[in-house]
Design a protein around this motif. Structure first.
Motif, PDB file in Angstrom:
ATOM      1  N   GLU A   1       0.811  -1.223   0.000  1.00 14.05           N
ATOM      2  CA  GLU A   1       0.000   0.000   0.000  1.00 14.05           C
ATOM      3  C   GLU A   1       0.845   1.274   0.000  1.00 14.05           C
ATOM      4  O   GLU A   1       0.325   2.363  -0.269  1.00 14.05           O
TER       5      GLU A   1
ATOM      6  N   THR B   1      -7.479  -6.811   1.615  1.00 19.62           N
ATOM      7  CA  THR B   1      -7.911  -5.872   2.644  1.00 19.62           C
ATOM      8  C   THR B   1      -9.160  -6.424   3.316  1.00 19.62           C
ATOM      9  O   THR B   1      -9.978  -7.075   2.682  1.00 19.62           O
TER      10      THR B   1
ATOM     11  N   GLY C   1     -10.538  -2.090   4.312  1.00 19.48           N
ATOM     12  CA  GLY C   1     -10.134  -0.982   3.455  1.00 19.48           C
ATOM     13  C   GLY C   1      -9.494   0.162   4.234  1.00 19.48           C
ATOM     14  O   GLY C   1      -9.098   1.168   3.654  1.00 19.48           O
TER      15      GLY C   1
ATOM     16  N   THR D   1      -6.574   0.404   6.016  1.00 18.61           N
ATOM     17  CA  THR D   1      -5.153   0.644   5.734  1.00 18.61           C
ATOM     18  C   THR D   1      -4.974   1.349   4.397  1.00 18.61           C
ATOM     19  O   THR D   1      -4.146   2.237   4.255  1.00 18.61           O
ATOM     20  N   LEU D   2      -5.781   0.921   3.423  1.00 18.10           N
ATOM     21  CA  LEU D   2      -5.671   1.528   2.103  1.00 18.10           C
ATOM     22  C   LEU D   2      -6.038   3.002   2.176  1.00 18.10           C
ATOM     23  O   LEU D   2      -5.326   3.862   1.649  1.00 18.10           O
TER      24      LEU D   2
END
Lengths: 505, 262
Positions: free
Chosen positions: B180, B194, B197, B199-200
């Motif tokens: 990422e 994921t 989502g 962390t993204l």
């Protein structure tokens, strides 16, 4: 050499299986045609965009897709969209309405193959486009019912509802922001599905003296789910349920009668607590969800529940359909008021047929009204209703019944005694074919005894005709009725007649 | 050589470990010495003739496929990534460890909101620059690009057997972690797993497509092992216990616009 098997999730159908499948296919076609439907055939693959247009992420991922030239394509996962594509394209505009179209063919889905779920499977169905008459809905249901009756399938459950009831009740309450709405709907529909599952299961179990292990497990799991939900919203009240790893048989038996009510109270409280629905509408929606039974059983309750609400019009439509079903002689069905079947697709009447002979995937047939699809594909506004049978499951259920299908390939095996009789045997077989009998001769150099044995044991043919060298001059042959072993010498000129005579006896 | 009929069972180390341990506890066949914080690579299972080994989930499908293990647990993502469907049967979906394998691009790209958008954008400037996709899932990424573009991408990897030069405007970069973090300066898009989502998003990325939706832990078996009567019996015992513990899915059945439920 490496040998190859059929690809994962696909099947080869051998002659014996095909005899049964062809029989079922013929009955299905005849029934469709008896209602004035005509067949259409569409390509096995379509433009990806057509099939993906209205489907969610998971469905798009479950299609077999490929790229070729500059386009993306997908193997068709169902046949309603291709049919609506034809209608939207205007190719049928010179045909009188309503269009009564039927189809039969393979469909594909990229899935994890398991019992009753294949990557290549077959669907047979009808689409009735152009009529918004409730009789059109009822007639569609009657076609499904007739197919099963004509196949002598006795045990099945037909459920009839109208998605308009819930669609309108929910529309009133749903958040306006589309993203929130999606989440809201997923949550409410999941809870409704769950509650209706509990209600249906408990109703079924109420008549049972003892519970099977699977039933106990089901009850314990659902009870724990509801208990967890109660904990989450800190519910205190008469429906309070304790989470428990081990429940006694006595407790489980009590759950059979209490769980639907507990479920209703708990889910209603959770909706209010989480701010999804007001207490009043939560209570209405949950009562609707639990209303099911014969027309006589539910008519009064349902009418009282929905009078003056946005769901009332859809309910009146449902009663209309029910009275037409009466006229069509379809009487054995259950009205399920709170159906949420395929809410993204259907707009009015929906129905579903399940069979107890199928495992986890029990749906034999599904159908209903979808008034917006043709327009969504760029066509004129076209009211539409239709149905599809899972053909593979239909065959499975048919096989579980009593009926048998003739799987033999040959009626008469024409044997030649000695080589010089072979040309005559070939002529006799050809003569029989002209009379519409299925006839074959030996191609493997068998002796006469072996030929007769082959006809009796392997082919299970009804007759053997033996041409002996002595018969050549006399223009005759020996006819053996293989089941009884009875023999007679018959002039060739009357052979076909004689076979027909024995057959009809 | 192992004893005849002994079932060798590979269970995952890492993020799936805790949930796998809890799952087997629930299934009534606890794995002793496998729980959280355990450093034992050879836990015990209370079934005669079953030997357990802890391995990375990425390694398990391929080891089961080659017959070194009869049974294993791994995510659907690595089952597909390992391209072992021919030799490995996915016996049961265990339901836990759910992740999505997604395609993500920088949040700031307002004109890119789907896979189609992304490929279109790079097609239009193909002569000036390439589309760089970072991933640990080289096969899934390769298949994905092929499905959309109908062409083979260049694969950039330090390993000779993996590295593949193609005359292509798309480059798939072999990532060794922290995928990422690559965009925007070192890459344009990533294909990564994921759960939520989060962390993204925290890294300024947005999801534009699910390459593999809802990958959960699977019970995998070598197809040849299923033909061995002694092994098959033990495998079936474990499968039945798992199936029971997994229960039925609580997710709403998704339907298409066809008449039959999907």
């Amino acid at each position: 050499m490496e040998t190859f098997d059929a690809p994962r999730g696909t099947r080869d159908f051998l002659p014996d299986q095909m005899a049964v499948r062809n029989h079922v296919e013929r009955v299905v076609r005849d029934t469709f045609e008896s209602f004035g439907y005509q067949q259409v055939q569409t390509p096995t693959f379509e433009q990806y965009e057509l099939l993906a247009a209205r489907s969610g992420e998971e469905i798009k991922e479950s299609m077999f897709t490929f790229a070729s030239d500059a386009g993306r394509y997908a193997l068709r996962p169902e046949l309603t969209s291709p049919v609506c594509r034809i209608v939207a394209s205007g190719k049928l505009k010179d045909h009188p309405k309503p269009y009564k179209l039927y189809y039969y063919g393979p469909c594909f889905r990229y899935c994890r193959p398991q019992e009753g779920r294949y990557r290549e499977f077959f669907q047979a169905g009808i689409e009735l486009l152009g009529s918004s008459d409730p009789l059109a809905d009822a007639e569609t249901i009657a076609v499904a019912d007739k197919v099963l009756k004509n196949l002598a399938i006795g045990e099945y459950r037909l459920k009839v509802g109208n998605v308009g009831i819930f669609r309108r009740l929910l529309d009133e309450q749903a958040p306006e922001n589309p993203l929130q709405r999606e989440e809201w709907e997923a949550r409410v529909l999941h809870d409704l599905d769950r509650l209706m599952g509990i209600t249906a299961k408990c109703r079924m179990l109420a008549g049972h003296a003892t519970l099977s292990d699977d039933d106990k497990e089901y009850l314990a799991r659902e009870a724990n789910y509801l208990a967890a939900l109660q904990e989450e919203i800190k519910y205190e009240g008469p429906a309070k349920l304790a989470r428990s790893a081990q429940r006694t048989d006595q407790e489980l038996a009590e759950l059979v009668s209490n769980l639907p009510e507990i479920g209703k109270t708990t889910i209603g409280a959770a909706w209010t607590e989480h701010g999804l629905l007001s207490q009043e509408s939560a209570s209405l929606i949950l009562q609707v969800a639990q209303t099911r039974g014969s027309v006589a059983q539910v008519r009064e309750t349902a009418t009282k529940l929905l009078v003056g609400t946005t769901g009332e019009r859809a309910l009146l439509e449902l009663w209309d359909v029910c009275s037409w079903l009466d006229a069509l002689g379809v009487t054995d069905y259950e009205v399920v008021l709170g159906t949420v079947r395929n809410l993204d697709f259907y707009t009015g009447t929906v129905f579903e047929i399940d069979s107890p002979h199928l495992g986890t995937h029990r749906q034999l047939c599904g159908g209903g009204r979808y008034d917006t699809l043709v327009e969504d594909f760029g066509g004129p506004k076209t009211p539409a209703t239709g149905l599809a049978f899972s053909f593979d499951r239909l065959v499975q259920v048919f096989k579980a019944g009593q009926a048998t299908v003739d799987a033999t390939a040959v009626d008469v095996f024409v044997c030649a005694d000695e080589v010089e009789a072979r040309p005559r045997a070939v002529q006799v077989a050809e003569q029989l074919r002209k009379e519409k009998f299925r006839a074959t001769v030996d191609l493997m150099n068998r002796s006469l005894e072996q030929q007769i044995e082959y006809a009796r044991q392997t082919l299970k043919a009804a007759f053997a005709a033996v041409v002996r060298p002595a018969d050549l001059q006399a223009q005759q042959c020996k006819l053996i009725h293989l089941a009884s072993g009875k023999e007679e010498t018959v002039p060739l000129a009357s052979l076909a007649q004689e076979i027909s005579r024995i057959r009809s006896n | 050589m192992s004893e005849k009929g002994v079932v060798k069972f590979a269970v995952p180390k890492g993020s799936l470990q805790k949930t796998t341990a809890a799952f087997f506890e629930k299934a009534g066949i606890p794995l002793e010495g496998y729980g959280e914080g355990s450093r034992d690579y050879r836990p015990k299972i209370g079934i005669e003739g079953v030997e357990v080994k802890v391995l990375r989930p990425q390694e398990i499908p391929i080891l089961v496929s080659r017959g070194h293990y009869d049974l294993g647990i791994s995510g659907l993502d690595w089952y597909y990534e390992s391209r072992c469907e021919k030799n490995v049967e996915d016996l049961a979906e265990l339901g836990f460890g759910k992740v999505h394998i997604v395609l993500a691009v920088p949040d700031a790209w307002e004109d890119v909101n789907s896979a189609d958008d992304l490929f279109r954008k790079y097609r239009s400037m193909a002569s000036t620059r390439t589309l760089r996709i970072w991933t640990e899932y080289l096969n899934l990424a390769d298949q994905f690009v092929f499905k959309y573009e109908g062409t083979e991408a260049t694969i950039v990897s330090p390993y000779a057997g993996i590295h593949r030069e193609r005359h292509s405007g798309i480059e798939i970069f072999h990532s060794f972690g922290a995928t990422e973090s690559k965009p925007p300066e070192d890459g344009d898009a990533i294909i990564d797993n994921t759960e939520t989502g989060r962390t993204l998003r925290a890294n300024g990325l947005k999801i534009i497509h699910k390459v593999l939706a809802s990958s959960t832990a699977q019970l995998l078996a070598n197809r040849r092992s299923l033909l061995d009567r002694d092994k098959a019996e033990r495998i079936e015992f474990i499968r039945a216990a798992c199936q029971k513990a997994a229960g039925t899915s609580t997710e709403r059945r998704r339907t298409s616009y066809g008449h039959l439920d999907w």
